[in-house]
Design a protein around this motif. Structure first.
Motif, PDB file in Angstrom:
ATOM      1  N   ARG A 248      22.972  58.302  18.521  1.00 37.71           N
ATOM      2  CA  ARG A 248      23.711  57.042  18.621  1.00 37.71           C
ATOM      3  C   ARG A 248      22.992  56.107  19.579  1.00 37.71           C
ATOM      4  O   ARG A 248      22.644  56.514  20.690  1.00 37.71           O
ATOM      5  CB  ARG A 248      25.126  57.271  19.161  1.00 37.71           C
ATOM      6  CG  ARG A 248      26.048  58.078  18.263  1.00 37.71           C
ATOM      7  CD  ARG A 248      26.048  59.564  18.597  1.00 37.71           C
ATOM      8  NE  ARG A 248      26.610  59.831  19.930  1.00 37.71           N
ATOM      9  CZ  ARG A 248      26.399  60.962  20.607  1.00 37.71           C
ATOM     10  NH1 ARG A 248      25.622  61.918  20.107  1.00 37.71           N
ATOM     11  NH2 ARG A 248      26.955  61.141  21.788  1.00 37.71           N
ATOM     12  N   ILE A 249      22.805  54.871  19.151  1.00 37.92           N
ATOM     13  CA  ILE A 249      22.273  53.818  20.012  1.00 37.92           C
ATOM     14  C   ILE A 249      23.373  52.784  20.188  1.00 37.92           C
ATOM     15  O   ILE A 249      23.872  52.228  19.211  1.00 37.92           O
ATOM     16  CB  ILE A 249      21.021  53.148  19.403  1.00 37.92           C
ATOM     17  CG1 ILE A 249      19.918  54.181  19.164  1.00 37.92           C
ATOM     18  CG2 ILE A 249      20.521  52.024  20.316  1.00 37.92           C
ATOM     19  CD1 ILE A 249      18.756  53.640  18.337  1.00 37.92           C
ATOM     20  N   VAL A 250      23.773  52.540  21.439  1.00 35.89           N
ATOM     21  CA  VAL A 250      24.807  51.559  21.737  1.00 35.89           C
ATOM     22  C   VAL A 250      24.179  50.458  22.575  1.00 35.89           C
ATOM     23  O   VAL A 250      23.592  50.743  23.621  1.00 35.89           O
ATOM     24  CB  VAL A 250      25.998  52.187  22.486  1.00 35.89           C
ATOM     25  CG1 VAL A 250      27.071  51.132  22.760  1.00 35.89           C
ATOM     26  CG2 VAL A 250      26.580  53.352  21.690  1.00 35.89           C
ATOM     27  N   PHE A 251      24.298  49.209  22.128  1.00 31.06           N
ATOM     28  CA  PHE A 251      23.728  48.110  22.904  1.00 31.06           C
ATOM     29  C   PHE A 251      24.813  47.101  23.245  1.00 31.06           C
ATOM     30  O   PHE A 251      25.672  46.785  22.429  1.00 31.06           O
ATOM     31  CB  PHE A 251      22.546  47.456  22.183  1.00 31.06           C
ATOM     32  CG  PHE A 251      22.892  46.726  20.920  1.00 31.06           C
ATOM     33  CD1 PHE A 251      22.949  45.338  20.897  1.00 31.06           C
ATOM     34  CD2 PHE A 251      23.150  47.421  19.743  1.00 31.06           C
ATOM     35  CE1 PHE A 251      23.251  44.655  19.733  1.00 31.06           C
ATOM     36  CE2 PHE A 251      23.457  46.744  18.568  1.00 31.06           C
ATOM     37  CZ  PHE A 251      23.513  45.351  18.569  1.00 31.06           C
ATOM     38  N   TYR A 252      24.773  46.633  24.498  1.00 26.27           N
ATOM     39  CA  TYR A 252      25.798  45.721  25.004  1.00 26.27           C
ATOM     40  C   TYR A 252      25.194  44.361  25.378  1.00 26.27           C
ATOM     41  O   TYR A 252      25.843  43.544  26.033  1.00 26.27           O
ATOM     42  CB  TYR A 252      26.512  46.331  26.217  1.00 26.27           C
ATOM     43  CG  TYR A 252      25.584  46.711  27.350  1.00 26.27           C
ATOM     44  CD1 TYR A 252      25.274  45.813  28.355  1.00 26.27           C
ATOM     45  CD2 TYR A 252      25.013  47.976  27.391  1.00 26.27           C
ATOM     46  CE1 TYR A 252      24.409  46.152  29.379  1.00 26.27           C
ATOM     47  CE2 TYR A 252      24.147  48.330  28.416  1.00 26.27           C
ATOM     48  CZ  TYR A 252      23.855  47.420  29.401  1.00 26.27           C
ATOM     49  OH  TYR A 252      22.987  47.772  30.411  1.00 26.27           O
ATOM     50  N   GLY A 253      23.974  44.113  24.962  1.00 24.13           N
ATOM     51  CA  GLY A 253      23.296  42.853  25.225  1.00 24.13           C
ATOM     52  C   GLY A 253      22.057  42.762  24.364  1.00 24.13           C
ATOM     53  O   GLY A 253      21.678  43.720  23.691  1.00 24.13           O
ATOM     54  N   ALA A 254      21.430  41.582  24.407  1.00 25.94           N
ATOM     55  CA  ALA A 254      20.226  41.369  23.609  1.00 25.94           C
ATOM     56  C   ALA A 254      19.291  40.423  24.354  1.00 25.94           C
ATOM     57  O   ALA A 254      18.898  39.373  23.837  1.00 25.94           O
ATOM     58  CB  ALA A 254      20.577  40.830  22.237  1.00 25.94           C
ATOM     59  N   THR A 255      18.922  40.803  25.563  1.00 26.75           N
ATOM     60  CA  THR A 255      18.089  39.925  26.384  1.00 26.75           C
ATOM     61  C   THR A 255      16.707  39.718  25.788  1.00 26.75           C
ATOM     62  O   THR A 255      16.035  38.737  26.118  1.00 26.75           O
ATOM     63  CB  THR A 255      17.955  40.489  27.810  1.00 26.75           C
ATOM     64  OG1 THR A 255      17.414  41.818  27.752  1.00 26.75           O
ATOM     65  CG2 THR A 255      19.299  40.527  28.520  1.00 26.75           C
ATOM     66  N   GLN A 256      16.272  40.629  24.919  1.00 27.09           N
ATOM     67  CA  GLN A 256      14.973  40.481  24.260  1.00 27.09           C
ATOM     68  C   GLN A 256      15.094  39.887  22.855  1.00 27.09           C
ATOM     69  O   GLN A 256      14.126  39.850  22.107  1.00 27.09           O
ATOM     70  CB  GLN A 256      14.254  41.834  24.201  1.00 27.09           C
ATOM     71  CG  GLN A 256      13.885  42.395  25.571  1.00 27.09           C
ATOM     72  CD  GLN A 256      12.976  41.464  26.347  1.00 27.09           C
ATOM     73  OE1 GLN A 256      11.970  40.988  25.809  1.00 27.09           O
ATOM     74  NE2 GLN A 256      13.304  41.216  27.602  1.00 27.09           N
ATOM     75  N   GLY A 257      16.312  39.442  22.504  1.00 21.98           N
ATOM     76  CA  GLY A 257      16.499  38.754  21.235  1.00 21.98           C
ATOM     77  C   GLY A 257      16.698  39.687  20.050  1.00 21.98           C
ATOM     78  O   GLY A 257      17.019  40.864  20.192  1.00 21.98           O
ATOM     79  N   LYS A 258      16.476  39.124  18.854  1.00 20.63           N
ATOM     80  CA  LYS A 258      16.707  39.856  17.620  1.00 20.63           C
ATOM     81  C   LYS A 258      15.589  40.866  17.355  1.00 20.63           C
ATOM     82  O   LYS A 258      14.460  40.700  17.803  1.00 20.63           O
ATOM     83  CB  LYS A 258      16.802  38.886  16.442  1.00 20.63           C
ATOM     84  CG  LYS A 258      17.979  37.926  16.529  1.00 20.63           C
ATOM     85  CD  LYS A 258      17.986  36.987  15.330  1.00 20.63           C
ATOM     86  CE  LYS A 258      19.154  36.019  15.401  1.00 20.63           C
ATOM     87  NZ  LYS A 258      19.165  35.083  14.251  1.00 20.63           N
ATOM     88  N   THR A 259      15.940  41.905  16.602  1.00 18.87           N
ATOM     89  CA  THR A 259      14.957  42.878  16.133  1.00 18.87           C
ATOM     90  C   THR A 259      14.478  42.420  14.760  1.00 18.87           C
ATOM     91  O   THR A 259      15.247  42.408  13.789  1.00 18.87           O
ATOM     92  CB  THR A 259      15.576  44.278  16.041  1.00 18.87           C
ATOM     93  OG1 THR A 259      16.138  44.622  17.310  1.00 18.87           O
ATOM     94  CG2 THR A 259      14.533  45.312  15.645  1.00 18.87           C
ATOM     95  N   GLN A 260      13.227  42.019  14.678  1.00 18.59           N
ATOM     96  CA  GLN A 260      12.716  41.405  13.450  1.00 18.59           C
ATOM     97  C   GLN A 260      12.412  42.416  12.356  1.00 18.59           C
ATOM     98  O   GLN A 260      12.569  42.127  11.172  1.00 18.59           O
ATOM     99  CB  GLN A 260      11.451  40.599  13.776  1.00 18.59           C
ATOM    100  CG  GLN A 260      11.678  39.463  14.758  1.00 18.59           C
ATOM    101  CD  GLN A 260      12.636  38.412  14.235  1.00 18.59           C
ATOM    102  OE1 GLN A 260      12.689  38.137  13.037  1.00 18.59           O
ATOM    103  NE2 GLN A 260      13.414  37.821  15.134  1.00 18.59           N
ATOM    104  N   ASN A 261      11.968  43.600  12.737  1.00 21.95           N
ATOM    105  CA  ASN A 261      11.552  44.591  11.743  1.00 21.95           C
ATOM    106  C   ASN A 261      12.233  45.923  12.018  1.00 21.95           C
ATOM    107  O   ASN A 261      11.594  46.922  12.346  1.00 21.95           O
ATOM    108  CB  ASN A 261      10.030  44.761  11.776  1.00 21.95           C
ATOM    109  CG  ASN A 261       9.293  43.475  11.421  1.00 21.95           C
ATOM    110  OD1 ASN A 261       9.373  43.007  10.288  1.00 21.95           O
ATOM    111  ND2 ASN A 261       8.613  42.894  12.397  1.00 21.95           N
ATOM    112  N   LEU A 262      13.546  45.933  11.891  1.00 20.90           N
ATOM    113  CA  LEU A 262      14.337  47.115  12.192  1.00 20.90           C
ATOM    114  C   LEU A 262      13.911  48.288  11.309  1.00 20.90           C
ATOM    115  O   LEU A 262      13.800  48.151  10.081  1.00 20.90           O
ATOM    116  CB  LEU A 262      15.820  46.819  11.977  1.00 20.90           C
ATOM    117  CG  LEU A 262      16.801  47.906  12.402  1.00 20.90           C
ATOM    118  CD1 LEU A 262      16.765  48.100  13.910  1.00 20.90           C
ATOM    119  CD2 LEU A 262      18.218  47.532  11.955  1.00 20.90           C
TER     120      LEU A 262
END
Length: 333
Positions: A248-262
């Motif tokens: 499980r990956i839980v993220f509570y922010g996105a200071t590095q922006g969007k993931t372009q190539n998930l």
């Protein structure tokens, strides 16, 4: 009373305001200490939604109840308390309502000498914490608690990775996971923060700017069952590579922006969950405090300074130099 507001051109400014009078369902609190969160600095930089000139900043505080409204049990008078910064979470415990926000923007916050607050939003300060330590707890603690336990389902013996360990939420996720008995690893680009984390109980600490950090982390840990992240961006793909099957990956922010190539192929094949999280509901605020009491967790404090020096704390947060919470004492005010 003295209060810190966001003024024109996103400048911070001290102003004098009248001491508020509690309504029937409210209490009047003398603020003893406050603590900064990254959102406070983001507001200062004009990077946060709903900014309104003249708003008192701040979401974290400890204080002493001075007066109770006529519909509030007088037993609260003179008690040392923490304030739940949630406004309008709503009826659905799973997700906040559309008009949810946090004290400090757009509603007036807690960087002031006195505040009135709904009595349902206060909780008695854990007895083992100082007033300064307690002030550091609410927003970061409840955000970490929800991410780690509600979404992350952290269990004893699991391998947990906490990214960006110098930040406030990451600090609490680190401490909460250690208290659960998990095997906790961290990332930071700062050698001092990595060293401090291992001294506090981390099994390993990795510099995410090193080109081989993923390989090193995989080798040392054997893989992770859970990752708690605030950066997102392309770093999510590194986390995906590190996850054990059904991780499980839980993220509570996105200071590095969007993931372009998930890396969706690796995700579906290994049945990995990617889950967003923010803050916590009002019941989880109480659960978080109970967890802190039971495990006698003490927030990691970077520094404490007087109210008239609070802007220097903002500057330190902007530089990213802190390890632990930046706390402001109002006890001499």
């Amino acid at each position: 009373m003295k209060a810190l507001i966001i003024a024109d051109n996103n400048q911070l400014e001290f102003v004098d305001k009248e001491i508020p009078i509690p309504k029937d369902h409210e209490v009047l609190i003398k603020i003893n200490a406050v603590a900064l969160n990254h959102r406070d600095q983001f507001i200062r930089e004009g990077k946060y939604p709903g900014i309104s000139v003249g708003t008192i900043l701040g979401s974290d505080a400890s204080g002493t109840v001075l007066e109770t409204g006529k519909n509030v049990d007088s037993v609260w008078k003179s008690k040392e308390v923490l304030i739940n910064p949630n406004v309008n979470w709503g009826e659905n415990s799973k997700v906040q309502s559309s008009n949810y926000h946090i004290l400090g923007t757009p509603s007036d916050g807690l960087f002031c000498e006195y505040v009135t607050i709904d009595a349902q939003k206060i909780a008695e300060k854990p007895a083992h914490l100082s007033l300064e330590n307690a002030a550091a707890l609410p927003l970061g603690g409840m955000t970490a608690f929800r991410a780690l336990f509600h979404h992350g389902r952290c269990q004893k013996g699991e391998n947990i990775l906490i990214s960006g360990v110098g930040g406030g939420v990451a600090q609490f996720a680190f401490q909460f996971a250690l208290a659960k008995g998990a095997n906790v690893y961290v990332t930071s680009s700062d050698e001092t923060k990595r060293t401090k984390s291992t001294e506090l109980g981390a099994k390993g600490a990795f510099n995410y700017k090193d080109s081989n950090w993923v390989k090193e982390a995989k080798s040392k840990s054997g893989g992770f069952d859970l990752a708690i992240d605030s950066a997102a961006g392309e770093g999510i793909n590194d986390l995906i590579k590190l996850m054990n099957p059904a991780g499980r990956i839980v993220f509570y922010g996105a200071t590095q922006g969007k993931t372009q190539n998930l890396d969706v192929h690796r995700m579906f094949w290994n049945q990995i969950t990617l889950q967003g999280s923010t803050m916590a509901n009002d019941d989880e605020f109480k659960e978080m405090l109970a967890y802190v009491r039971k495990n006698r967790i003490e927030p990691i404090i970077d520094s404490v300074r007087p109210f008239n020096e609070i802007i220097t704390a903002f500057d330190k947060m902007k530089a990213g130099d802190q390890f632990g919470k930046l706390v402001i004492s109002l006890l001499s005010n």
